[in-house]
Design a protein around this motif. Structure first.
Motif, short mmCIF file in Angstrom:
data_model
loop_
_atom_site.label_atom_id
_atom_site.label_comp_id
_atom_site.label_asym_id
_atom_site.label_seq_id
_atom_site.Cartn_x
_atom_site.Cartn_y
_atom_site.Cartn_z
N GLN A 1 69.62 -4.25 -7.56
CA GLN A 1 70.58 -4.75 -6.58
C GLN A 1 71.46 -5.87 -7.12
N LYS A 2 72.39 -6.29 -6.28
CA LYS A 2 73.32 -7.37 -6.63
C LYS A 2 72.55 -8.66 -6.91
N ASN A 3 73.14 -9.47 -7.76
CA ASN A 3 72.58 -10.77 -8.13
C ASN A 3 71.21 -10.69 -8.79
N ALA A 4 70.90 -9.57 -9.41
CA ALA A 4 69.70 -9.43 -10.24
C ALA A 4 70.16 -9.42 -11.69
N ALA A 5 69.32 -9.93 -12.58
CA ALA A 5 69.67 -9.99 -14.01
C ALA A 5 68.49 -9.49 -14.84
N ILE A 6 68.79 -8.59 -15.76
CA ILE A 6 67.79 -8.04 -16.67
C ILE A 6 68.17 -8.52 -18.07
N CYS B 1 74.80 -6.24 -10.58
CA CYS B 1 73.76 -6.81 -11.43
C CYS B 1 74.23 -6.93 -12.87
N GLU B 2 73.41 -7.57 -13.70
CA GLU B 2 73.67 -7.70 -15.13
C GLU B 2 72.51 -7.10 -15.91
N ILE B 3 72.83 -6.29 -16.92
CA ILE B 3 71.83 -5.66 -17.76
C ILE B 3 72.10 -6.08 -19.20
N GLY B 4 71.11 -6.66 -19.87
CA GLY B 4 71.27 -7.17 -21.22
C GLY B 4 71.32 -6.08 -22.29
N HIS C 1 61.05 4.73 -11.23
CA HIS C 1 60.63 4.44 -9.86
C HIS C 1 60.43 2.95 -9.59
N THR C 2 61.26 2.13 -10.21
CA THR C 2 61.17 0.68 -10.06
C THR C 2 62.30 0.19 -9.16
N PHE C 3 62.02 -0.80 -8.33
CA PHE C 3 63.01 -1.41 -7.44
C PHE C 3 63.10 -2.89 -7.77
N ILE C 4 64.30 -3.33 -8.15
CA ILE C 4 64.54 -4.73 -8.49
C ILE C 4 65.58 -5.25 -7.51
N CYS C 5 65.16 -6.12 -6.62
CA CYS C 5 66.04 -6.57 -5.55
C CYS C 5 66.85 -7.81 -5.93
N GLU C 6 67.73 -8.17 -5.05
CA GLU C 6 68.58 -9.34 -5.21
C GLU C 6 67.73 -10.57 -5.51
N GLY C 7 68.19 -11.38 -6.47
CA GLY C 7 67.51 -12.63 -6.78
C GLY C 7 66.48 -12.55 -7.88
N VAL C 8 66.22 -11.36 -8.42
CA VAL C 8 65.23 -11.21 -9.49
C VAL C 8 65.89 -11.42 -10.85
N THR C 9 65.24 -12.20 -11.70
CA THR C 9 65.66 -12.37 -13.08
C THR C 9 64.50 -11.93 -13.97
N ILE C 10 64.79 -10.99 -14.87
CA ILE C 10 63.80 -10.54 -15.83
C ILE C 10 64.26 -11.01 -17.20
N GLU C 11 63.45 -11.79 -17.87
CA GLU C 11 63.84 -12.38 -19.15
C GLU C 11 63.84 -11.35 -20.27
#
Length: 122
Positions: A43-48, A28-31, A57-67
């Motif tokens: 997970q993989k292919n997620a971007a924050i 993943c990528e974290i800004g 206790h947060t789950f961020i799965c593949e394909g999620v983009t958080i601006e």
């Protein structure tokens, strides 16, 4: 990192990212200046984005983009499949070839697990 944090070598961490213990990040990528709370998996292919806060206790799965500048509250779970199934049409356990990721974009705060960040086409 420490004994209680699992960061895969393919993770892209921005400048001044703050990581709590008991997190799992891979592919993943974290800004810049983002804070990741305890017991979070990304997970993989997620971007924050930049300057986000991802609470515990947060789950961020593949394909999620958080601006940029988005707050994600405690216990929020994202999904990337509208019709999740364990098996394919032949009755065999599904593999990555049996489904396609539906991308999810979060442009606003999700303050609690009561929010439902369902996948949507981008």
């Amino acid at each position: 990192m420490n004994d209680y944090t699992c960061i895969a070598p393919d993770v892209k961490l921005g400048k001044d990212v703050r990581l709590s213990k008991f997190i799992n990040l891979y592919g993943c990528e974290i800004g810049d200046e983002t804070k990741i709370g305890a017991f979070v998996e990304i997970q993989k292919n997620a971007a924050i984005g930049k300057r986000c806060k991802i609470s515990s206790h947060t789950f961020i799965c593949e394909g999620v983009t958080i601006e940029d500048n988005v707050f994600i509250g405690h216990g929020v779970t994202f999904i990337n499949d509208r019709y999740p199934r364990a098996t394919n049409a032949n009755g065999a356990l599904q593999t990555e070839q049996d489904w396609g990721v539906e991308r999810t974009l979060s442009e606003k705060a999700l303050p609690s697990a009561r929010e439902r960040p369902f996948c949507r086409k981008l």
